[in-house]
Scaffold this motif. Structure first.
Motif, mmCIF file in Angstrom:
data_model
loop_
_atom_site.group_PDB
_atom_site.id
_atom_site.type_symbol
_atom_site.label_atom_id
_atom_site.label_comp_id
_atom_site.label_asym_id
_atom_site.label_seq_id
_atom_site.Cartn_x
_atom_site.Cartn_y
_atom_site.Cartn_z
ATOM 1 N N SER A 286 11.103 10.134 0.881
ATOM 2 C CA SER A 286 10.625 9.224 1.922
ATOM 3 C C SER A 286 9.617 9.972 2.775
ATOM 4 C CB SER A 286 11.802 8.741 2.775
ATOM 5 O OG SER A 286 11.346 7.859 3.790
ATOM 6 N N GLU B 133 7.020 8.412 4.860
ATOM 7 C CA GLU B 133 6.347 7.298 5.507
ATOM 8 C C GLU B 133 5.697 7.721 6.826
ATOM 9 O OE1 GLU B 133 8.696 3.408 4.735
ATOM 10 O OE2 GLU B 133 10.213 4.972 4.929
ATOM 11 N N ARG B 134 4.566 7.058 7.144
ATOM 12 C CA ARG B 134 3.860 7.231 8.408
ATOM 13 C C ARG B 134 3.457 8.677 8.667
ATOM 14 N NH1 ARG B 134 7.899 3.689 9.096
ATOM 15 N NH2 ARG B 134 9.268 5.253 9.992
ATOM 16 N N SER C 220 4.849 4.290 2.624
ATOM 17 C CA SER C 220 4.288 3.222 3.441
ATOM 18 C C SER C 220 3.817 3.741 4.796
ATOM 19 C CB SER C 220 5.322 2.115 3.648
ATOM 20 O OG SER C 220 5.584 1.452 2.424
ATOM 21 N N THR D 31 1.425 5.688 5.412
ATOM 22 C CA THR D 31 0.906 7.056 5.370
ATOM 23 C C THR D 31 -0.595 7.058 5.112
ATOM 24 O OG1 THR D 31 2.995 8.087 4.731
ATOM 25 C CG2 THR D 31 0.998 9.222 4.058
ATOM 26 N N SER E 295 -0.546 1.566 3.571
ATOM 27 C CA SER E 295 -1.040 2.935 3.431
ATOM 28 C C SER E 295 -2.553 2.918 3.290
ATOM 29 C CB SER E 295 -0.409 3.613 2.215
ATOM 30 O OG SER E 295 0.990 3.736 2.382
#
Length: 235
Positions: free
Chosen positions: A47, A49-50, A69, A71, A91
């Motif tokens: 994981s 993300e961001r 997601s 990123t 993304s």
């Protein structure tokens, strides 16, 4: 004095054996979710993300089944990367080098691949909703069987791209280069081909064209005719 060896249950013995086997595995077998972004990295199933990974060199990295997601990968070097079944919602890959990358069965929504390099990339059976590929290079990319609802391929390079059986309703190809692209079986309901030269595509049938949108600047393959309702009315 005689010592009696302790008796262990079969289940306990199996647990001990499994623990020792895991300890003896080479470290490279396990994905390093704590590893820094670098070439040939392995974030399988991680994981991530961001994150802000803009401009990072992650050439040939492995992101299979990873959650990415939100990123940022703008300008990142990801040629040959494995992004199979990855989640890429919102993304950004603006200007990223994804030459030869594998995005088979990946999932994206409202993501941005504008100006990205995706030559020879694999997007087979990918599910992309409202994704922008504006100005991207998808020469010889494989998008067959993918779902690309309301995507933006305006001014993209799609020469030799395989879109066989792709689902592309309301997707925009305005100004795209499509010489040698394969559109056989593609679902093109209200798909926009304004100002596109389609004379060199393969597999396009009149029935598909009748459902699509074009204008006076759209050039058709030999044997196909302009639908009577072109240009499409605004909806």
């Amino acid at each position: 004095m005689n010592h009696v060896a302790p008796k262990f249950s079969p289940a306990f013995r199996l647990a001990i054996a499994a623990m020792f086997s895991a300890l003896m595995l080479p470290q490279t077998v396990l994905a390093g979710c704590s590893d820094s972004p670098e070439a040939a990295m392995d974030w399988t199933g991680c994981s991530k993300e961001r994150l802000m990974l803009n401009g990072k060199d992650m050439t040939a990295g492995v992101f299979e089944n990873a959650f990415l997601s939100g990123t940022g990968f703008d300008g990142a070097l990801m040629a040959g990367a494995n992004l199979e079944r990855s989640e890429l919602v919102r993304s950004s890959f603006v200007g990223a080098d994804l030459t030869g990358a594998d995005l088979e069965k990946s999932l994206a929504s409202r993501s941005n691949f504008s100006q990205a390099k995706l030559r020879d990339a694999t997007l087979v059976k990918a599910e992309f909703l409202r994704v922008s590929f504006a100005g991207a290079d998808l020469t010889n990319a494989d998008l067959s069987g993918g779902d690309f609802y309301r995507n933006d391929f305006s001014n993209a390079q799609l020469s030799g791209a395989n879109m066989h059986d792709a689902i592309m309703p309301r997707t925009v190809f305005t100004g795209a280069t499509m010489t040698g692209a394969n559109l056989a079986g593609a679902f093109l309901l209200r798909t926009h081909f304004e100002n596109v030269d389609l004379s060199g595509v393969t597999g396009l049938e009149q029935e598909q064209l009748n459902e699509a949108c074009g204008d006076a600047q759209t050039i058709l393959p030999a044997g196909l005719t302009v639908p009577k309702d072109w240009p499409c009315a605004d909806e």
